[in-house]
Design a protein around this motif. Structure first.
Motif, PDB file in Angstrom:
ATOM      1  N   UNK A  41       1.010  -1.030  -0.144  1.00 57.33           N
ATOM      2  CA  UNK A  41      -0.204  -0.243  -0.028  1.00 57.33           C
ATOM      3  C   UNK A  41       0.956   1.696   0.118  1.00 57.33           C
ATOM      4  N   UNK A  42       1.877   1.518  -0.426  1.00 58.31           N
ATOM      5  CA  UNK A  42       3.124   2.942  -0.689  1.00 58.31           C
ATOM      6  C   UNK A  42       2.120   3.823  -1.419  1.00 58.31           C
ATOM      7  N   UNK A  43       2.292   4.350  -1.109  1.00 59.69           N
ATOM      8  CA  UNK A  43       2.435   6.359  -2.048  1.00 59.69           C
ATOM      9  C   UNK A  43       3.282   6.337  -3.532  1.00 59.69           C
ATOM     10  N   UNK A  44       4.828   5.802  -2.636  1.00 60.00           N
ATOM     11  CA  UNK A  44       6.003   6.135  -3.750  1.00 60.00           C
ATOM     12  C   UNK A  44       5.980   7.395  -2.857  1.00 60.00           C
ATOM     13  N   UNK A  45       6.646   8.021  -4.138  1.00 62.89           N
ATOM     14  CA  UNK A  45       7.185   9.622  -3.630  1.00 62.89           C
ATOM     15  C   UNK A  45       8.587   9.396  -4.567  1.00 62.89           C
ATOM     16  N   UNK A  46       8.623  11.175  -4.178  1.00 65.09           N
ATOM     17  CA  UNK A  46      10.354  11.398  -4.209  1.00 65.09           C
ATOM     18  C   UNK A  46      11.477  11.206  -2.617  1.00 65.09           C
ATOM     19  N   UNK A  47      10.914  10.763  -1.720  1.00 70.83           N
ATOM     20  CA  UNK A  47      11.777  10.189  -1.243  1.00 70.83           C
ATOM     21  C   UNK A  47      12.178   8.459  -0.628  1.00 70.83           C
TER      22      UNK A  47
END
Length: 461
Positions: free
Chosen positions: A211-217
């Motif tokens: 359920x990760x939302x990903x993202x830049x970090x």
């Protein structure tokens, strides 16, 4: 460990230095885990350390067949690992994808030979099967077991909503059974399986953990359990795609292509034809007739391909792996270009116009799934073009693994404006300029970019 259990020392990825030790005894004796010194997963900094030897302990749940099973795995291999900071992640990811491919082969065979009762529709009417949920649960469980649940973040395609409904008990039961059938084979792949069979709650938890939302970090895995489900249910090409993304950049990619044999000419045939021919032709222990797994890590300048593992043997990867490179063809008249099979996924008319303007003469190779990326990386085709219709948003798990494999194999992947694909915005490739173009060489890529600019105003996209 049972006295009749056989064990094998596995090599870490052969992009690293290795020492090979041959054991000519007639029977392998059990070994124990002697410890490793891998960089701690999840840390921002990875020191370049000398890594110790890897020995995989196999916990046997059954009696393995005698010498016929191990005939090609008698060589003990000890690895002297170099400073690749993703060596552990790559080792686990390749083995997990190998297991997932084995699972998919069994489910696809069942779908083709029996009924379509295991095929369901999502809210957008796209198909989803027992394999989609089962692969996601399996890979999620393996990654969490290998690195610890707290250290693993996964962004994947499927959720547990459909499986959790009261009227989905039969479907959930089928997924649980498929997952357990796969995980019990973990020792064959050099991985540790569960101590007991997983229950429904365990499987739902493994799927829901993605359920990760990903993202830049930070670090997270992007997983497409069955890329090209339509090809999968039709008995054709599909892929299992797993990528590691760190601070918005893809650093590792593994692509399993169960129906993509070593011989490139098979891409031109429907897979059912290949399956019939394969049954008529005896296969060897090192046969490449059943598919392949491709992988690469960022900055290595190398990409590799190994045959799909046969589950009646112990995986000794990467003993059979070979390096792959993109095609050197830069003459459009000789180049082959790939595109999606379904018109709803890409505008065939626009790519046909581009092909004509660039000087491409061959008929397009229409292939399901990220196998198109594999074809470019292997040098079986030179160009992949995809121009989705207005409103469609590309998802990162459909491109991450394939992109890095092509790049490390010497190719180029960008959007239609020539900019790198951006994996830092969450689930989607936000800011994508018109479409995606992957090429084996920079010359062809530049010509297509120019042609897109010249033709775009006339398109209906």
């Amino acid at each position: 460990m049972p006295s009749n259990c056989t064990s094998l020392v596995f090599r870490a990825p052969h992009v690293l230095g290795q020492t090979r030790i041959t054991n000519n005894t007639n029977k392998l004796t059990p070994t124990i885990h002697v410890g490793t010194c891998f960089p701690w997963y999840g840390k921002k900094t990875h020191q370049k350390k000398k890594l110790f030897h890897i020995v995989s302990q196999l916990k046997c749940r059954q009696n393995y067949p005698s010498s016929s099973v191990m005939e090609d795995e008698r060589n003990l291999v000890v690895s002297s690992l170099g400073p690749d900071k993703y060596s552990k992640e790559l080792d686990v990811a390749v083995k997990a994808v190998q297991m997932a491919c084995s699972l998919c082969q069994k489910v696809q065979g069942s779908l083709i030979s029996k009924t379509n009762s295991q095929i369901h529709s999502k809210d957008d009417n796209s198909p989803v099967t027992v394999a989609d949920w089962s692969v996601q649960a399996t890979i999620s469980w393996i990654l969490s077991k290998s690195f610890g649940c707290r250290n693993v973040s996964i962004l994947a395609e499927e959720d547990v909503e459909s499986l959790s409904k009261p009227d989905s008990k039969g479907l959930l039961s089928a997924v649980v059974e498929t997952v357990n059938d796969c995980l019990v084979q973990a020792p064959h792949f050099g991985l540790q399986g569960p101590e007991k069979l997983l229950g429904s709650s365990d499987v739902l938890e493994a799927i829901g953990r993605c359920n990760s939302e990903g993202g830049p970090t930070g670090s997270f895995w992007a997983l497409d359990p069955v890329d090209g489900t339509l090809g999968f249910v039709r008995g054709d090409q599909y892929a299992v795609a797993l990528a590691l993304i760190e601070d918005g950049e893809v650093v590792l990619g593994v692509l399993g292509c169960p129906n993509y044999p070593k011989k490139k000419e098979w891409l031109s045939y429907h897979h059912r034809y290949h399956r019939i021919i394969s049954k008529l032709t005896p296969t060897t222990s090192e046969s490449w007739d059943k598919g392949c797994v491709l992988y690469a890590t960022k900055g290595s300048g190398k990409a590799w391909m190994q045959p799909l593992h046969q589950t009646n043997k112990l995986l000794a990867w990467p003993n059979s792996a070979i390096p792959i490179r993109v095609s050197a063809i830069d003459d459009p008249a000789l180049a082959t270009f790939c595109e999606p099979v379904e018109k709803s996924n890409s505008s065939h008319s626009f790519t046909a116009g581009l092909a004509h303007s660039v000087g491409l003469r061959k008929q397009p190779l229409r292939v399901y799934s990220m196998v198109k990326y594999a074809a470019i990386a292997r040098g079986d085709a030179e160009i992949f073009m995809k121009f989705a219709r207005t409103g469609y948003k590309e998802k990162i798990w459909d491109h991450a693994a394939g992109m890095i494999i092509i790049q490390e194999a010497g190719g180029v992947v960008t959007d239609a404006g020539g900019s790198p694909l951006d994996f830092s915005k969450g689930t989607f490739l936000e800011g994508l300029d018109r479409g995606i173009i992957a090429c084996g060489g920079a010359k062809l890529h530049e010509r297509i970019i120019k042609s897109v600019d010249a033709s775009w105003k006339c398109s209906s996209l």
